[in-house]
Design a protein around this motif. Sequence first.
Motif, mmCIF file in Angstrom:
data_model
loop_
_atom_site.group_PDB
_atom_site.id
_atom_site.type_symbol
_atom_site.label_atom_id
_atom_site.label_comp_id
_atom_site.label_asym_id
_atom_site.label_seq_id
_atom_site.Cartn_x
_atom_site.Cartn_y
_atom_site.Cartn_z
ATOM 1 N N UNK A 15 -2.396 -3.747 -5.868
ATOM 2 C CA UNK A 15 -2.771 -2.242 -5.836
ATOM 3 C C UNK A 15 -4.364 -2.295 -5.756
ATOM 4 N N UNK A 16 -4.967 -2.010 -4.806
ATOM 5 C CA UNK A 16 -6.459 -1.626 -4.670
ATOM 6 C C UNK A 16 -6.704 -0.397 -5.299
ATOM 7 N N UNK A 17 -7.927 -0.020 -5.384
ATOM 8 C CA UNK A 17 -8.282 1.350 -5.868
ATOM 9 C C UNK A 17 -7.800 2.438 -5.146
ATOM 10 N N UNK A 18 -7.702 3.679 -5.489
ATOM 11 C CA UNK A 18 -7.305 4.847 -4.885
ATOM 12 C C UNK A 18 -7.660 4.867 -3.473
ATOM 13 N N UNK A 19 -6.976 5.719 -2.532
ATOM 14 C CA UNK A 19 -7.400 5.611 -1.247
ATOM 15 C C UNK A 19 -7.912 7.259 -1.257
ATOM 16 N N UNK A 24 -8.175 12.005 -3.030
ATOM 17 C CA UNK A 24 -7.552 10.634 -3.378
ATOM 18 C C UNK A 24 -6.280 10.753 -3.587
ATOM 19 N N UNK A 25 -5.638 9.493 -3.200
ATOM 20 C CA UNK A 25 -4.193 9.318 -3.337
ATOM 21 C C UNK A 25 -3.847 7.929 -3.401
ATOM 22 N N UNK A 26 -2.610 7.596 -3.843
ATOM 23 C CA UNK A 26 -2.132 6.519 -4.157
ATOM 24 C C UNK A 26 -0.957 6.242 -3.135
ATOM 25 N N UNK A 46 3.398 3.661 -5.277
ATOM 26 C CA UNK A 46 4.103 4.810 -6.330
ATOM 27 C C UNK A 46 5.630 4.040 -6.304
ATOM 28 N N UNK A 47 6.262 3.710 -5.248
ATOM 29 C CA UNK A 47 7.697 3.338 -5.133
ATOM 30 C C UNK A 47 7.744 2.037 -5.963
ATOM 31 N N UNK A 48 6.870 1.151 -5.915
ATOM 32 C CA UNK A 48 6.989 -0.194 -6.837
ATOM 33 C C UNK A 48 6.736 0.071 -8.347
#
Length: 137
Positions: free
Chosen positions: A14-18, A25-27, A32-34
């Motif tokens: 998981x890189x930093x937020x996008x 900002x979002x993940x 999130x499923x992982x």
Amino acid sequence: MILTFELNLRPLSHQSVRFGRGGIKYKPKKVTDYQKYVRTLIESQLPSNFNIIPAGCPIKVNYIEYIYAYPKSLAKKRRILKLPKVTKPDLQDNLNKAFFDALEGLVYVQDQNIVQINNMAKYYGPEDKIKVQFEYE
């Protein structure tokens, strides 16, 4: 006290937020499923009398192993036990970030309470798996 978990799933980095449109900002959904799946696997392995590790309690990680299934392109005669995985993802940051963030609020209150990681490895094995052992007082 010692907690040991063995999860049968492929490790995900998981890189930093996008940032989306408008700078929001979002993940990513994949992450999130992982993390939800990690939480359900951990919940099924928690002892029945377990209380969440409170903030301020130092946590040591005795070992954390990220095991990836051998790639199909790797010849069977070259598949040795614990063959090091030297390709991406980055071990220190990205693998740990996704995994430890998933456990926050379930195993411990804050992942900043993790003060020491003794043995950390990523390698190839017969199947995808994550093994981890926490120690706290």
